[in-house]
Every structure is written in structure tokens, then in C-alpha cells.
Design a protein around this motif. Structure first.
Motif, mmCIF file in Angstrom:
data_model
loop_
_atom_site.group_PDB
_atom_site.id
_atom_site.type_symbol
_atom_site.label_atom_id
_atom_site.label_comp_id
_atom_site.label_asym_id
_atom_site.label_seq_id
_atom_site.Cartn_x
_atom_site.Cartn_y
_atom_site.Cartn_z
ATOM 1 N N ASP A 26 0.810 -0.955 0.111
ATOM 2 C CA ASP A 26 0.188 -0.147 0.079
ATOM 3 C C ASP A 26 0.847 1.123 0.119
ATOM 4 O O ASP A 26 1.675 0.873 0.371
ATOM 5 C CB ASP A 26 -0.663 -0.065 1.067
ATOM 6 N N PRO A 27 0.625 2.261 -0.942
ATOM 7 C CA PRO A 27 1.616 3.525 -0.529
ATOM 8 C C PRO A 27 1.590 4.072 0.485
ATOM 9 O O PRO A 27 0.598 3.515 2.005
ATOM 10 C CB PRO A 27 1.135 4.812 -1.921
ATOM 11 N N ILE A 28 2.217 4.631 1.141
ATOM 12 C CA ILE A 28 2.641 5.410 2.604
ATOM 13 C C ILE A 28 3.102 6.775 2.924
ATOM 14 O O ILE A 28 3.556 7.357 3.147
ATOM 15 C CB ILE A 28 4.654 4.296 3.217
ATOM 16 N N SER A 29 2.785 7.643 1.120
ATOM 17 C CA SER A 29 3.351 8.511 0.513
ATOM 18 C C SER A 29 2.197 9.790 2.284
ATOM 19 O O SER A 29 1.237 9.461 2.182
ATOM 20 C CB SER A 29 3.182 8.895 -0.432
ATOM 21 N N GLY A 30 2.374 11.118 2.714
ATOM 22 C CA GLY A 30 1.893 11.516 2.301
ATOM 23 C C GLY A 30 2.454 12.237 4.292
ATOM 24 O O GLY A 30 3.557 11.720 4.555
ATOM 25 N N ARG A 31 1.553 12.772 4.707
ATOM 26 C CA ARG A 31 2.083 13.417 5.953
ATOM 27 C C ARG A 31 1.714 12.734 7.518
ATOM 28 O O ARG A 31 0.854 12.146 7.564
ATOM 29 C CB ARG A 31 1.312 14.406 6.031
ATOM 30 N N TRP A 32 2.954 11.969 8.696
ATOM 31 C CA TRP A 32 2.697 11.126 9.271
ATOM 32 C C TRP A 32 2.823 11.738 10.909
ATOM 33 O O TRP A 32 3.672 12.289 10.601
ATOM 34 C CB TRP A 32 2.906 9.488 9.333
ATOM 35 N N VAL A 33 2.271 11.583 11.505
ATOM 36 C CA VAL A 33 2.064 11.756 13.273
ATOM 37 C C VAL A 33 3.409 10.565 13.592
ATOM 38 O O VAL A 33 2.968 9.484 13.887
ATOM 39 C CB VAL A 33 1.538 12.030 13.711
ATOM 40 N N THR A 34 4.402 10.984 14.784
ATOM 41 C CA THR A 34 5.074 9.638 14.841
ATOM 42 C C THR A 34 4.427 9.928 16.099
ATOM 43 O O THR A 34 3.781 9.554 16.617
ATOM 44 C CB THR A 34 6.740 10.566 15.723
ATOM 45 N N GLN A 35 4.915 8.780 16.519
ATOM 46 C CA GLN A 35 3.566 7.755 17.807
ATOM 47 C C GLN A 35 4.578 9.109 19.042
ATOM 48 O O GLN A 35 2.929 8.844 19.533
ATOM 49 C CB GLN A 35 4.904 6.316 18.031
ATOM 50 N N GLU A 36 5.348 9.143 19.339
ATOM 51 C CA GLU A 36 6.041 10.366 20.580
ATOM 52 C C GLU A 36 5.576 11.768 20.690
ATOM 53 O O GLU A 36 4.485 12.206 21.243
ATOM 54 C CB GLU A 36 7.363 10.506 20.564
ATOM 55 N N LYS A 37 4.188 11.666 19.442
ATOM 56 C CA LYS A 37 3.524 13.304 19.041
ATOM 57 C C LYS A 37 4.602 14.181 18.826
ATOM 58 O O LYS A 37 4.350 14.952 19.477
ATOM 59 C CB LYS A 37 2.603 13.129 19.628
ATOM 60 N N ASN A 38 5.333 13.903 18.905
ATOM 61 C CA ASN A 38 6.253 15.621 18.743
ATOM 62 C C ASN A 38 7.123 15.833 17.483
ATOM 63 O O ASN A 38 7.371 17.289 17.374
ATOM 64 C CB ASN A 38 7.658 14.797 19.632
ATOM 65 N N ALA A 39 6.172 15.039 16.042
ATOM 66 C CA ALA A 39 6.787 15.644 14.921
ATOM 67 C C ALA A 39 6.053 15.016 14.356
ATOM 68 O O ALA A 39 5.691 14.035 13.902
ATOM 69 C CB ALA A 39 8.113 15.555 14.497
ATOM 70 N N ILE A 40 5.974 16.150 12.509
ATOM 71 C CA ILE A 40 5.214 15.418 10.968
ATOM 72 C C ILE A 40 5.861 14.721 10.395
ATOM 73 O O ILE A 40 6.884 15.483 9.976
ATOM 74 C CB ILE A 40 4.260 15.748 10.662
ATOM 75 N N VAL A 41 6.285 13.166 9.797
ATOM 76 C CA VAL A 41 7.740 12.804 8.240
ATOM 77 C C VAL A 41 6.701 13.073 7.331
ATOM 78 O O VAL A 41 5.422 12.930 7.585
ATOM 79 C CB VAL A 41 7.446 11.928 9.027
ATOM 80 N N THR A 42 6.829 14.269 6.229
ATOM 81 C CA THR A 42 6.163 13.835 4.823
ATOM 82 C C THR A 42 7.060 12.503 3.999
ATOM 83 O O THR A 42 7.784 12.909 4.286
ATOM 84 C CB THR A 42 6.146 15.378 5.264
ATOM 85 N N ILE A 43 6.359 11.180 3.852
ATOM 86 C CA ILE A 43 7.061 10.638 2.796
ATOM 87 C C ILE A 43 6.254 11.363 1.522
ATOM 88 O O ILE A 43 5.742 11.651 1.029
ATOM 89 C CB ILE A 43 6.126 9.163 2.799
ATOM 90 N N GLY A 44 7.705 10.230 1.003
ATOM 91 C CA GLY A 44 7.273 10.617 -1.124
ATOM 92 C C GLY A 44 8.908 10.818 -1.788
ATOM 93 O O GLY A 44 9.658 10.019 -1.335
#
Length: 141
Positions: A26-44
Motif C-alpha cells: 500500500d502507498p505510504i506517501s503523505g504526512r504522518w505523526v510520529t508515535q511520540e507525537k513530537n513531529a510530522i514526517v512527510t513521506i514521498g
């Protein structure tokens, strides 16, 4: 008999063609909040592979928004900013998984990574050393 064999082979080919997309990750691209909720990681896309960069801090780092990669074991990389830093690199599709590397800026270490979609809004992110893995769940913002 020949017609029956041809029809059977055609049917098998049609079933196989339908099964191939089910094996794709499944595509994983997009914006994701880390488990610690300290950052957003953008995958592309990042050239010939997929990567994920820190695109937003949800908790301000100790040295503010301009926090540097101070824990990196390579002294020449310690001056780079964490904002925009690729923490997921070299991700390539492998069946229903994505494999590559994950960098932990808090520890200054890079691990082998395995990523899998767990529904529309959840991403299972593993960092591994040998057979031992730590799993996190990242979510959509």
C-alpha cells in the motif's frame, strides 16, 4: 480437450493478473505523526526511492525550531537542521512492505527499517538491529 485446456489456462492467467496487485505494498506517501507525537514526517519520492523528512515539529526541540543534528556520530553532520532532515531513506517496495533505513536523531543512530500500512490512517514503522526490532505506530494528522 484442447479448447478446455485453453480456457483453463486463460482463466488461470486472469486470476493471476488479479492477484498481483494484492501483493503490492500500500502507498505510504503523505504526512504522518510520529508515535511520540513530537513531529510530522512527510513521506514521498526522493529520486529513485522513497524517503520521509521531518516537515513540522509538534513539540519544540530543546534548541528551538532551528535544532541541529547534535547527536549525529559524524561530526561533519552535526550542524545540519533537523527540520527537513530525511529520517526515512532508501525505501523500496518489497511485496506488502517498504524496506529502507530509519534515522533516530535523538540517538544519532541509523537502523534498518520495515514499514507497512495498517489501514488508511496507520503506519507500522519498525527500526531493526539484526533480528531485533522496535515497532511504532504513526498516524495521519
Amino acid at each position: 480437450m484442447k479448447k478446455h485446456l485453453t480456457a483453463t489456462l486463460a482463466g488461470a492467467a486472469a486470476i493471476a493478473a488479479l492477484a498481483v496487485p494484492a501483493l503490492a505494498a500500500d502507498p505510504i506517501s503523505g504526512r504522518w505523526v510520529t508515535q511520540e507525537k513530537n513531529a510530522i514526517v512527510t513521506i514521498g519520492n526522493c529520486g529513485s526511492s522513497v524517503c520521509g523528512r521531518i516537515s513540522k515539529f509538534l513539540e519544540t526541540p530543546p534548541d528551538g525550531a532551528n535544532q541541529r543534528d547534535v547527536n549525529n556520530p559524524d561530526k561533519s553532520l552535526r550542524s545540519r537542521k533537523l527540520m527537513g532532515l530525511p529520517v526515512l531513506t532508501g525505501l523500496r517496495e518489497d511485496g506488502d512492505l517498504w524496506r529502507g533505513d530509519i534515522y533516530d536523531p535523538e540517538a544519532g543512530k541509523t537502523y534498518r527499517s520495515v514499514i507497512r500500512r495498517k489501514g488508511a490512517n496507520r503506519l507500522e514503522v519498525k527500526g531493526c538491529i539484526g533480528p531485533f526490532c522496535q515497532t511504532q505506530i504513526w498516524t495521519r494528522p
